[in-house]
Design a protein around this motif. Structure first.
Motif, mmCIF file in Angstrom:
data_model
loop_
_atom_site.group_PDB
_atom_site.id
_atom_site.type_symbol
_atom_site.label_atom_id
_atom_site.label_comp_id
_atom_site.label_asym_id
_atom_site.label_seq_id
_atom_site.Cartn_x
_atom_site.Cartn_y
_atom_site.Cartn_z
ATOM 1 N N PRO A 1 -1.887 11.830 -34.375
ATOM 2 C CA PRO A 1 -1.909 12.176 -35.807
ATOM 3 C C PRO A 1 -3.014 13.154 -36.198
ATOM 4 C CG PRO A 1 -1.581 9.821 -35.498
ATOM 5 C CD PRO A 1 -1.921 10.376 -34.155
ATOM 6 N N GLY A 2 -4.116 13.188 -35.420
ATOM 7 C CA GLY A 2 -5.228 14.069 -35.752
ATOM 8 C C GLY A 2 -5.087 15.492 -35.250
ATOM 9 N N TYR A 3 -3.918 15.844 -34.748
ATOM 10 C CA TYR A 3 -3.646 17.196 -34.234
ATOM 11 C C TYR A 3 -3.166 18.070 -35.393
ATOM 12 C CZ TYR A 3 -1.356 20.670 -31.125
ATOM 13 O OH TYR A 3 -0.959 21.815 -30.462
ATOM 14 N N ARG A 4 -3.833 19.194 -35.642
ATOM 15 C CA ARG A 4 -3.448 19.996 -36.798
ATOM 16 C C ARG A 4 -3.869 21.457 -36.659
ATOM 17 N NH1 ARG A 4 -6.917 15.806 -38.699
ATOM 18 N NH2 ARG A 4 -9.093 16.464 -38.763
ATOM 19 N N LEU A 5 -3.157 22.301 -37.406
ATOM 20 C CA LEU A 5 -3.518 23.719 -37.512
ATOM 21 C C LEU A 5 -4.723 23.855 -38.430
ATOM 22 C CD1 LEU A 5 -0.028 25.407 -38.034
ATOM 23 C CD2 LEU A 5 -1.495 25.658 -36.032
ATOM 24 N N LYS A 6 -5.629 24.762 -38.073
ATOM 25 C CA LYS A 6 -6.787 25.027 -38.920
ATOM 26 C C LYS A 6 -6.503 26.098 -39.958
ATOM 27 C CE LYS A 6 -10.489 23.996 -39.057
ATOM 28 N NZ LYS A 6 -11.060 23.055 -40.067
ATOM 29 N N GLN A 7 -5.552 26.980 -39.674
ATOM 30 C CA GLN A 7 -5.185 28.034 -40.610
ATOM 31 C C GLN A 7 -3.803 28.532 -40.237
ATOM 32 O OE1 GLN A 7 -8.620 30.468 -39.115
ATOM 33 N NE2 GLN A 7 -7.153 32.124 -39.199
ATOM 34 N N LYS A 8 -3.296 29.470 -41.000
ATOM 35 C CA LYS A 8 -1.970 30.009 -40.724
ATOM 36 C C LYS A 8 -1.943 30.708 -39.370
ATOM 37 C CE LYS A 8 -0.653 30.838 -45.556
ATOM 38 N NZ LYS A 8 -0.253 31.893 -46.544
ATOM 39 N N VAL A 9 -0.768 30.736 -38.766
ATOM 40 C CA VAL A 9 -0.595 31.479 -37.520
ATOM 41 C C VAL A 9 -0.874 32.954 -37.795
ATOM 42 C CG1 VAL A 9 1.018 32.070 -35.672
ATOM 43 C CG2 VAL A 9 1.143 29.820 -36.782
ATOM 44 N N GLN A 10 -1.688 33.565 -36.913
ATOM 45 C CA GLN A 10 -2.119 34.947 -37.107
ATOM 46 C C GLN A 10 -1.328 35.899 -36.205
ATOM 47 O OE1 GLN A 10 -4.785 35.631 -39.459
ATOM 48 N NE2 GLN A 10 -4.175 33.520 -39.900
ATOM 49 N N PHE A 11 -0.953 37.051 -36.763
ATOM 50 C CA PHE A 11 -0.239 38.084 -36.008
ATOM 51 C C PHE A 11 -0.993 39.398 -36.152
ATOM 52 C CE2 PHE A 11 2.787 34.942 -37.429
ATOM 53 C CZ PHE A 11 3.567 34.703 -36.315
ATOM 54 N N SER A 12 -1.292 40.036 -35.037
ATOM 55 C CA SER A 12 -1.972 41.338 -35.092
ATOM 56 C C SER A 12 -1.346 42.284 -34.082
ATOM 57 C CB SER A 12 -3.475 41.182 -34.810
ATOM 58 O OG SER A 12 -3.694 40.544 -33.575
ATOM 59 N N ARG A 13 -1.038 43.498 -34.546
ATOM 60 C CA ARG A 13 -0.493 44.519 -33.662
ATOM 61 C C ARG A 13 -1.615 45.023 -32.769
ATOM 62 N NH1 ARG A 13 3.192 41.874 -36.366
ATOM 63 N NH2 ARG A 13 5.262 42.650 -35.819
ATOM 64 N N VAL A 14 -1.314 45.168 -31.485
ATOM 65 C CA VAL A 14 -2.327 45.542 -30.511
ATOM 66 C C VAL A 14 -2.514 47.049 -30.498
ATOM 67 C CG1 VAL A 14 -2.997 45.417 -28.086
ATOM 68 C CG2 VAL A 14 -1.737 43.523 -29.125
ATOM 69 N N ASP A 15 -3.769 47.507 -30.623
ATOM 70 C CA ASP A 15 -4.072 48.939 -30.599
ATOM 71 C C ASP A 15 -3.739 49.538 -29.240
ATOM 72 O OD1 ASP A 15 -5.010 48.778 -33.194
ATOM 73 O OD2 ASP A 15 -7.089 48.440 -32.576
ATOM 74 N N SER A 16 -3.447 50.818 -29.251
ATOM 75 C CA SER A 16 -3.003 51.493 -28.030
ATOM 76 C C SER A 16 -4.063 51.521 -26.942
ATOM 77 C CB SER A 16 -2.566 52.927 -28.352
ATOM 78 O OG SER A 16 -3.651 53.655 -28.934
ATOM 79 N N ASP A 17 -5.355 51.380 -27.299
ATOM 80 C CA ASP A 17 -6.412 51.412 -26.293
ATOM 81 C C ASP A 17 -6.927 50.012 -25.936
ATOM 82 O OD1 ASP A 17 -7.562 50.863 -28.724
ATOM 83 O OD2 ASP A 17 -9.252 52.242 -28.494
#
Length: 319
Positions: free
Chosen positions: A239-255
């Motif tokens: 029961p104590g398992y939880r997300l700390k914040q929203k799932v994050q999505f980031s586009r990866v830079d070309s370098d």
């Protein structure tokens, strides 16, 4: 073998993990019953507590366990010792027809993470519960990989130093190797990496886990929904398992060096890093609530034993 209404189990290891598991079986399980606990230190707190709770004990390890009268009814043995000791324990127990649930990183048997492949190895003579970090993070990798290919999965498990006993500290290398392997074998990532941090902060902090998945592209909403569904499945037994914040999505830079993880021919301009931040608070059955790393292991192991018990009951009825 057990002829009672509930299958009998035994525990090898009278340290923190073994003691917490014993108390969970006694307090919360209506599907299995504890018959005995084995340790190697006659003066250990775990064995003393077991005796106070009317659980049969031996301080002669697995060799003493198999000589106990109570062992005749035992069907499942939990190993809460160390990776090195587990190989001997398996060699003793396997010829005797007992199922072994391994809470060490020995990885003798197939990996089991209950919400991902909990029904896949119910007949195996030995199953491995990966690691605390694996139990916390592999469900998330699997949730992402169910929506889009995961070319690289990296997890960082941060636990309170005070919750890391001698067994955990002695098995750091096995922890990283076993967890990385299971990220691939169970989580579905093409490549996996695991890092563990023993946090010395006082007062102790509860377990925190970070999961990064590199994917070629994805439907953000579908991935987030899959992660939320998986979190709910883990919460059924932790029961104590939880997300700390929203799932994050980031586009990866070309370098970004991360792009080297993508297979040849992948459109690198569309690569996405999915990041999930978790915390695991323990149920405090025996251990402090900050020791979520130990709680998730014992909870996953008990869940696995209960599924095995249910499966055997169904098979027995079918006959």
């Amino acid at each position: 073998m057990s002829t009672g209404t509930r299958p009998k189990v035994a525990i090898i290891g009278s340290g923190n993990i073994g003691t917490d598991l014993m108390i969970k079986v006694l307090r919360v399980s209506d599907q299995v019953e504890i018959a005995a606990m084995a340790g190697i230190d006659a003066a250990s707190e775990g064995l003393a507590r077991a005796r106070r709770l009317k659980v049969a004990t031996t301080h002669h390890g697995v060799d003493g366990l198999v000589q106990m009268d109570e062992f005749a009814d035992v069907e499942v043995v939990f190993d809460a010792t160390s990776a090195g000791a587990h190989k001997h324990h398996d060699a003793v127990l396997r010829p005797l027809g007992r199922t072994v649930i391994d809470l060490t990183p020995a990885a003798v048997g197939p990996y089991v993470v209950p919400p991902v492949n909990g029904d896949a190895h119910l007949q195996a003579p030995n199953v491995n519960m990966v690691t605390c970090g694996g139990q916390a993070t592999i469900p998330i990798v699997a949730a992402v990989s169910s929506v889009t290919p995961v070319h690289y999965g990296e997890i960082v498990a941060s636990i309170a130093s005070r919750s890391a006993g001698p067994g955990t500290r002695a098995n750091i290398d096995e922890f990283t190797e076993t967890t990385a392997s299971a990220i691939e074998a169970v989580g579905g990532a093409a490549h996996g990496k695991a890092v563990i941090i023993l946090n010395p902060a006082e007062p102790p902090l509860i377990m925190r886990d970070t999961v990064h998945c590199l994917v070629p592209d994805c439907d953000d909403t579908a991935v987030a929904d899959s992660v939320h569904t998986m979190v709910g499945r883990v919460q059924e037994y932790v029961p104590g398992y939880r997300l700390k914040q929203k799932v994050q999505f980031s586009r990866v830079d070309s370098d970004d060096p991360l792009l080297s993880r993508l297979p040849a021919g992948t459109d690198r301009t569309r690569a996405v890093k999915v990041s999930v931040f978790l915390e695991v608070e323990g149920a405090a059955h025996y251990l402090p609530s900050y020791a979520g790393n130990l709680d998730i292991m014992t909870s996953a192991a008990l869940r696995t034993a209960e599924r095995m018990a249910t499966n055997r009951s169904v098979e027995g009825t079918a006959r």
